[in-house]
Design a protein around this motif. Structure first.
Motif, PDB file in Angstrom:
ATOM      1  N   HIS A  84      14.913  67.617  42.001  1.00 23.98           N
ATOM      2  CA  HIS A  84      14.229  68.859  41.337  1.00 23.98           C
ATOM      3  C   HIS A  84      13.571  68.731  39.983  1.00 23.98           C
ATOM      4  O   HIS A  84      12.995  69.575  39.601  1.00 23.98           O
ATOM      5  CB  HIS A  84      15.415  70.179  41.062  1.00 23.98           C
ATOM      6  N   VAL A  85      14.875  68.236  38.826  1.00 30.40           N
ATOM      7  CA  VAL A  85      15.152  67.992  38.066  1.00 30.40           C
ATOM      8  C   VAL A  85      13.383  67.006  37.662  1.00 30.40           C
ATOM      9  O   VAL A  85      13.023  66.897  36.974  1.00 30.40           O
ATOM     10  CB  VAL A  85      16.342  66.928  37.533  1.00 30.40           C
ATOM     11  N   GLY A  86      13.238  65.864  38.695  1.00 31.41           N
ATOM     12  CA  GLY A  86      12.124  64.939  38.554  1.00 31.41           C
ATOM     13  C   GLY A  86      10.547  66.337  39.014  1.00 31.41           C
ATOM     14  O   GLY A  86       9.758  65.982  38.182  1.00 31.41           O
ATOM     15  N   PRO A 110      12.725  57.732  35.859  1.00 29.36           N
ATOM     16  CA  PRO A 110      13.944  56.954  37.406  1.00 29.36           C
ATOM     17  C   PRO A 110      14.459  57.670  37.323  1.00 29.36           C
ATOM     18  O   PRO A 110      14.692  57.518  38.040  1.00 29.36           O
ATOM     19  CB  PRO A 110      13.993  56.278  36.281  1.00 29.36           C
ATOM     20  N   ALA A 111      16.168  57.974  36.607  1.00 23.98           N
ATOM     21  CA  ALA A 111      17.671  58.551  37.341  1.00 23.98           C
ATOM     22  C   ALA A 111      17.080  60.274  37.536  1.00 23.98           C
ATOM     23  O   ALA A 111      18.140  60.466  38.037  1.00 23.98           O
ATOM     24  CB  ALA A 111      18.035  57.609  35.821  1.00 23.98           C
ATOM     25  N   CYS A 112      16.635  60.710  36.602  1.00 27.99           N
ATOM     26  CA  CYS A 112      16.416  61.634  36.732  1.00 27.99           C
ATOM     27  C   CYS A 112      17.708  62.973  36.354  1.00 27.99           C
ATOM     28  O   CYS A 112      17.675  63.988  36.993  1.00 27.99           O
ATOM     29  CB  CYS A 112      16.201  62.327  37.766  1.00 27.99           C
ATOM     30  N   ASP A 113      18.964  61.940  35.631  1.00 22.56           N
ATOM     31  CA  ASP A 113      19.704  63.035  35.139  1.00 22.56           C
ATOM     32  C   ASP A 113      18.751  63.829  34.061  1.00 22.56           C
ATOM     33  O   ASP A 113      20.160  65.033  33.900  1.00 22.56           O
ATOM     34  CB  ASP A 113      20.850  61.775  34.640  1.00 22.56           C
ATOM     35  N   TRP A 114      18.844  63.121  33.038  1.00 22.98           N
ATOM     36  CA  TRP A 114      18.149  63.950  31.909  1.00 22.98           C
ATOM     37  C   TRP A 114      16.575  63.365  31.658  1.00 22.98           C
ATOM     38  O   TRP A 114      16.796  62.409  31.100  1.00 22.98           O
ATOM     39  CB  TRP A 114      19.064  63.819  31.087  1.00 22.98           C
ATOM     40  N   VAL A 115      15.825  64.459  31.235  1.00 24.49           N
ATOM     41  CA  VAL A 115      14.548  63.834  31.202  1.00 24.49           C
ATOM     42  C   VAL A 115      14.272  64.470  29.477  1.00 24.49           C
ATOM     43  O   VAL A 115      14.415  65.959  29.656  1.00 24.49           O
ATOM     44  CB  VAL A 115      13.488  64.347  32.626  1.00 24.49           C
TER      45      VAL A 115
END
Length: 154
Positions: A84-86, A110-115
């Motif tokens: 969802h973040v990505g 790439p990780a989509c923890d914090w964009v």
């Protein structure tokens, strides 16, 4: 914007339906509350509306004018998962390009923890909820000695 200079746009989780229509929602005790995004600039409105359309949660705008030369506004939102973040970040970047706001700089896809999306005058942070609560950047940036602002809810 609240007394700390932040603009909060809150969304209930997708699985929860509101019990009363928005027009019947009780008025807040906060005298500064305004239930619109009229105080936002067009670029900020574009980003907030896109995040809201894509079901981002806990959207907050922090006015940095006069506090920092980094940006005029921080927009912070949460996505429910990495995917969802990505997707939120991708949709915001596409909307910015379609509206002619040039090439935004993006970090963290790439990780989509914090964009982080840097659009120049506006910086957008999209977090997973656990990461957002860990870093708590709203607290860092919203401390305001002048104590002005109001809160806006969607």
């Amino acid at each position: 914007m609240d007394h700390k200079g932040t603009l909060a746009l809150s969304r209930q989780p997708a699985h929860t339906a509101p019990e009363t229509p928005q027009s019947e929602a009780p008025a807040s005790a906060d005298a500064h509350e305004d239930n619109s995004t009229d105080s936002l600039l067009p670029l900020e409105t574009l980003i907030v509306n896109k995040l809201d359309d894509d079901k981002a949660q806990d959207i907050v705008c922090i006015d940095l004018r006069g506090k920092s030369s980094v940006a005029d506004t921080l927009i912070i939102a949460s996505g429910r998962s990495h995917r969802h973040v990505g997707a939120l970040a991708d949709h915001v970047v596409r909307a910015l390009k379609e509206a002619g706001h040039g090439k935004a700089k993006i970090e963290g896809l790439p990780a989509c923890d914090w964009v982080l999306i840097d659009v120049g005058d506006v910086v957008v942070h999209i977090f997973r909820p656990e990461v957002r609560s860990f870093y708590n950047i709203e607290k860092i940036w919203s401390l305001s000695p002048e104590g002005t602002g109001h809160t806006v809810s969607v």
